[in-house]
Design a protein around this motif. Structure first.
Motif, PDB file in Angstrom:
ATOM      1  N   GLY A 185      42.578  32.524  37.804  1.00  0.00           N
ATOM      2  CA  GLY A 185      41.825  33.480  36.994  1.00  0.00           C
ATOM      3  C   GLY A 185      42.338  34.897  37.149  1.00  0.00           C
ATOM      4  N   ALA A 186      42.699  35.262  38.383  1.00  0.00           N
ATOM      5  CA  ALA A 186      43.204  36.614  38.627  1.00  0.00           C
ATOM      6  C   ALA A 186      44.537  36.834  37.920  1.00  0.00           C
ATOM      7  CB  ALA A 186      43.348  36.856  40.124  1.00  0.00           C
ATOM      8  N   SER A 187      45.391  35.815  37.956  1.00  0.00           N
ATOM      9  CA  SER A 187      46.695  35.940  37.294  1.00  0.00           C
ATOM     10  C   SER A 187      46.530  36.044  35.781  1.00  0.00           C
ATOM     11  CB  SER A 187      47.574  34.730  37.632  1.00  0.00           C
ATOM     12  OG  SER A 187      47.884  34.703  39.010  1.00  0.00           O
ATOM     13  N   ALA A 188      45.570  35.308  35.238  1.00  0.00           N
ATOM     14  CA  ALA A 188      45.397  35.272  33.787  1.00  0.00           C
ATOM     15  C   ALA A 188      44.654  36.493  33.254  1.00  0.00           C
ATOM     16  CB  ALA A 188      44.653  33.994  33.389  1.00  0.00           C
ATOM     17  N   ARG A 189      43.722  37.046  34.046  1.00  0.00           N
ATOM     18  CA  ARG A 189      42.826  38.072  33.508  1.00  0.00           C
ATOM     19  C   ARG A 189      42.914  39.432  34.189  1.00  0.00           C
ATOM     20  NH1 ARG A 189      40.444  33.170  33.641  1.00  0.00           N
ATOM     21  NH2 ARG A 189      39.614  32.334  31.677  1.00  0.00           N
ATOM     22  N   LEU A 190      43.426  39.472  35.409  1.00  0.00           N
ATOM     23  CA  LEU A 190      43.413  40.739  36.143  1.00  0.00           C
ATOM     24  C   LEU A 190      44.810  41.285  36.441  1.00  0.00           C
ATOM     25  CD1 LEU A 190      40.541  39.985  38.706  1.00  0.00           C
ATOM     26  CD2 LEU A 190      40.424  41.431  36.667  1.00  0.00           C
ATOM     27  N   GLU A 191      45.828  40.611  35.974  1.00  0.00           N
ATOM     28  CA  GLU A 191      47.192  41.082  36.217  1.00  0.00           C
ATOM     29  C   GLU A 191      47.368  42.496  35.655  1.00  0.00           C
ATOM     30  OE1 GLU A 191      50.879  40.804  37.896  1.00  0.00           O
ATOM     31  OE2 GLU A 191      49.422  39.163  37.910  1.00  0.00           O
ATOM     32  N   ASP A 192      47.783  43.421  36.533  1.00  0.00           N
ATOM     33  CA  ASP A 192      48.047  44.827  36.184  1.00  0.00           C
ATOM     34  C   ASP A 192      46.790  45.631  35.856  1.00  0.00           C
ATOM     35  OD1 ASP A 192      50.792  44.658  36.596  1.00  0.00           O
ATOM     36  OD2 ASP A 192      51.137  43.909  34.563  1.00  0.00           O
ATOM     37  N   VAL A 193      45.603  45.067  36.067  1.00  0.00           N
ATOM     38  CA  VAL A 193      44.381  45.858  35.902  1.00  0.00           C
ATOM     39  C   VAL A 193      44.320  46.892  37.023  1.00  0.00           C
ATOM     40  CG1 VAL A 193      41.857  45.812  35.936  1.00  0.00           C
ATOM     41  CG2 VAL A 193      43.131  44.014  34.732  1.00  0.00           C
ATOM     42  N   ASN A 194      44.145  48.145  36.651  1.00  0.00           N
ATOM     43  CA  ASN A 194      44.180  49.263  37.614  1.00  0.00           C
ATOM     44  C   ASN A 194      45.475  49.278  38.425  1.00  0.00           C
ATOM     45  OD1 ASN A 194      41.641  50.232  36.855  1.00  0.00           O
ATOM     46  ND2 ASN A 194      40.589  48.965  38.370  1.00  0.00           N
ATOM     47  N   GLY A 198      47.890  40.361  40.051  1.00  0.00           N
ATOM     48  CA  GLY A 198      46.819  39.368  40.125  1.00  0.00           C
ATOM     49  C   GLY A 198      46.582  38.852  41.532  1.00  0.00           C
ATOM     50  N   TRP A 199      47.666  38.673  42.303  1.00  0.00           N
ATOM     51  CA  TRP A 199      47.478  38.153  43.663  1.00  0.00           C
ATOM     52  C   TRP A 199      46.769  39.168  44.554  1.00  0.00           C
ATOM     53  CZ3 TRP A 199      49.621  40.587  47.891  1.00  0.00           C
ATOM     54  CH2 TRP A 199      50.706  41.444  47.681  1.00  0.00           C
ATOM     55  N   ARG A 200      46.918  40.454  44.270  1.00  0.00           N
ATOM     56  CA  ARG A 200      46.195  41.472  45.051  1.00  0.00           C
ATOM     57  C   ARG A 200      44.698  41.440  44.712  1.00  0.00           C
ATOM     58  NH1 ARG A 200      49.880  44.905  47.557  1.00  0.00           N
ATOM     59  NH2 ARG A 200      51.994  44.866  46.683  1.00  0.00           N
ATOM     60  N   TRP A 201      44.392  41.245  43.442  1.00  0.00           N
ATOM     61  CA  TRP A 201      42.989  41.116  43.047  1.00  0.00           C
ATOM     62  C   TRP A 201      42.345  39.899  43.709  1.00  0.00           C
ATOM     63  CZ3 TRP A 201      39.790  44.490  41.309  1.00  0.00           C
ATOM     64  CH2 TRP A 201      40.227  45.557  40.521  1.00  0.00           C
ATOM     65  N   MET A 202      43.126  38.844  43.888  1.00  0.00           N
ATOM     66  CA  MET A 202      42.577  37.651  44.527  1.00  0.00           C
ATOM     67  C   MET A 202      42.052  37.971  45.925  1.00  0.00           C
ATOM     68  SD  MET A 202      44.428  34.141  45.763  1.00  0.00           S
ATOM     69  CE  MET A 202      45.343  35.101  46.953  1.00  0.00           C
ATOM     70  N   TYR A 203      42.798  38.752  46.689  1.00  0.00           N
ATOM     71  CA  TYR A 203      42.355  39.090  48.045  1.00  0.00           C
ATOM     72  C   TYR A 203      41.088  39.951  48.021  1.00  0.00           C
ATOM     73  CZ  TYR A 203      46.582  37.124  50.086  1.00  0.00           C
ATOM     74  OH  TYR A 203      47.568  36.258  50.492  1.00  0.00           O
ATOM     75  N   ILE A 204      40.978  40.827  47.043  1.00  0.00           N
ATOM     76  CA  ILE A 204      39.760  41.642  46.916  1.00  0.00           C
ATOM     77  C   ILE A 204      38.559  40.746  46.618  1.00  0.00           C
ATOM     78  CG2 ILE A 204      38.617  43.420  45.536  1.00  0.00           C
ATOM     79  CD1 ILE A 204      41.417  44.668  45.095  1.00  0.00           C
ATOM     80  N   ILE A 205      38.736  39.827  45.681  1.00  0.00           N
ATOM     81  CA  ILE A 205      37.643  38.914  45.314  1.00  0.00           C
ATOM     82  C   ILE A 205      37.236  38.057  46.507  1.00  0.00           C
ATOM     83  CG2 ILE A 205      37.029  36.945  43.855  1.00  0.00           C
ATOM     84  CD1 ILE A 205      38.974  38.168  41.737  1.00  0.00           C
TER      85      ILE A 205
END
Length: 497
Positions: A185-194, A198-205
């Motif tokens: 989900g992070a790769s598909a929807r959050l890649e380059d957000v802010n 996506g893999w960095r967003w995964m650790y935050i989640i």
């Protein structure tokens, strides 16, 4: 004389299977239900989080971490090894501390701590930073699994642990599955957000999920009978728990760890047999954590990063069934030795295919679907340890941690040698090594089962002989006392009276 407890599970027909034992009183059944509602859901939830935070490295690696951090060699297996080293080192203090610390404070603290270091990974920009974070996550996660089994063994009988542990252990497979879905989900929807990958967003989640679960533990985890959490348990509950364990010879006295405990363990053949068994288990199951399945999917070159992580959830999803099936049949039908055997026969079938490798793609799919059968019997094994070492809580706590520490420490170098990332996805050395350990695990489990049955019979015979001698001595003293009375009661004495 304490009651003799048979460590092997009595085989039952399937239609005789019950959640409670016939000997459990209504009060005891209410207590068991209360413990089930407090311990098992939290154990499952926390273990689920633990494995999200442990498994997400493999998902991040195939989702851009490799390229962003400029990895070109064996960095993945090195990071996995550093996590293992942290997990081994982190367990050592708890060999001594389990009987001193309240578990309902200790475990939540560790949960929260590894949550913060999970969060820190989102900002890693080099191998060195990632290595430090993985080591610290391993350190704080280290004591969780043995600590939970120590809690299980403090409240439940030996024939009750595996199925509770099985529900708890599904957190491993579900955590691995969830990590894949989060990364997908992070790769598909959050890649380059802010500006974040996506893999960095995964650790935050993952961190945002982990920390609240740790806080929850302070309130619902019941601790142990010697250090109970009084939020939900009454003094009466603790006394009932101690009484039902005492009936089966389980220690209800909890002495603190002393050096004499270590000496006692060193002279106990059961401890050494369990150690060998645990070493074979850890090395007979490292295939599940090596990332081979995800790396194979990526090597096919026909799936996107998001799709690789989605497909990567299939194997752990099937693993949920493996865990529940093996743990329930262990407690209720076949006993631990045969449950271990069944799990690893299935694991061996898959490993043989992976060693051969040059087979149709469908066969490799099947082989990777057997992977999680290798760890399905973990709760069975540690439930067995709780039972076998249950006569002394100090020995039990030390044994659980020491077995886990020593066995896991061997994988720090065996995985590094047998699963180098450069050899992905085939890992011929790795799968051959795991196959050999799985075979040895089955053989050791069966030998241990026979030895324990023989030991139990000898102990039972010794107890019976001692009880007979005690009864004979009592009867002799009684007869002697009666003779003295008869001597004093003579006709002359009666006349004088």
């Amino acid at each position: 004389m304490a009651p003799h407890h048979q460590f092997d599970t009595v085989k039952r027909k399937w239609y005789h299977i019950k959640w409670f034992a016939d000997s459990d009183t209504p009060r005891e059944r209410r207590l068991i239900m209360k413990l089930d509602l407090l311990i098992v859901p939290y154990a499952f939830l926390a273990y689920w989080i633990k494995y999200i935070d442990q498994a997400n490295l493999n998902n991040a690696y195939v989702a851009g971490l490799k390229e962003d951090l400029n990895f070109h060699g064996n960095e993945l297996v090195q990071l996995q090894t550093l996590y293992t080293v942290g997990a081994v080192v982190g367990q050592i203090p708890f060999m001594f501390l389990f009987t001193y610390l309240p578990m309902h404070w200790t475990i939540p603290f560790l949960d929260i701590a590894w949550g913060f270091f999970t969060l820190a990974q989102y900002r890693a920009n080099s191998f060195g930073q990632m290595a430090a974070y993985r080591f610290l996550i391993g350190w704080f996660e280290a004591a969780f699994y043995p600590a939970m089994h120590y809690i299980f063994g403090s409240w439940y009988r030996g024939d009750e642990i595996s199925r509770r542990g099985g529900v708890f252990y599904t957190g491993l497979t579900l955590g691995t599955l969830t990590a894949g879905l989060i990364q997908s989900g992070a790769s598909a929807r959050l890649e380059d957000v802010n500006g974040l990958a996506g893999w960095r967003w995964m650790y935050i989640i993952c961190a945002l999920i982990t920390i609240p679960v740790g806080i929850l533990g302070y309130f619902i985890l019941p601790g142990t009978p010697e250090h109970p959490n009084k939020w939900f348990l009454k003094d009466e509950d603790v006394q009932i728990a101690k009484q039902r364990l005492a009936r089966v010879g389980h220690s209800v006295v909890h002495p603190k760890f002393k050096l004499s405990t270590l000496k006692s363990l060193a002279n106990n053949w059961k401890f050494w047999a369990l150690l060998v068994l645990d070493i074979f288990f850890w090395n007979g199951s490292i295939n599940y954590s090596a990332g081979g399945y995800l790396l194979w999917l990526k090597s096919l070159g026909k799936y996107s990063q998001s799709k690789v992580n989605e497909l990567g959830t299939i194997s752990p999803a099937i693993g949920i069934f493996y865990v529940l099936f093996i743990c329930f049949i262990s407690d209720l039908v076949v006993g631990p030795a045969w449950a271990i055997t069944i799990a690893h026969v299935w694991n061996i079938i898959g490993l043989v295919i992976l060693v051969i490798w040059n087979v149709p793609e469908s066969a490799l799919w099947f082989a990777f679907m057997t992977t999680y059968s290798s760890v399905a019997m973990s709760a069975v094994l540690y439930g067995w340890v709780n039972t076998v070492m249950g006569k002394s809580s100090a020995e039990r706590s030390f044994a659980i941690v020491l077995l886990n520490t020593v066995a896991q420490s061997t994988t720090a170098w065996t995985q590094l040698l047998t699963f180098p990332t450069k050899e992905a996805p085939q890992f011929r050395k790795g799968y051959s090594f795991v196959l050999a350990n799985a075979v040895c695990l089955i053989i050791t489990a069966q030998f241990l089962n026979v030895a324990l049955k023989r030991s139990n019979k000898l102990e039972a015979a010794g107890d019976a002989e001692q009880n007979a001698e005690t009864g004979s001595t009592t009867a002799s003293n009684s007869e002697k006392g009666q003779e003295e009375v008869n001597v004093n009661v003579t006709p002359e004495n009666l006349k004088s009276g």
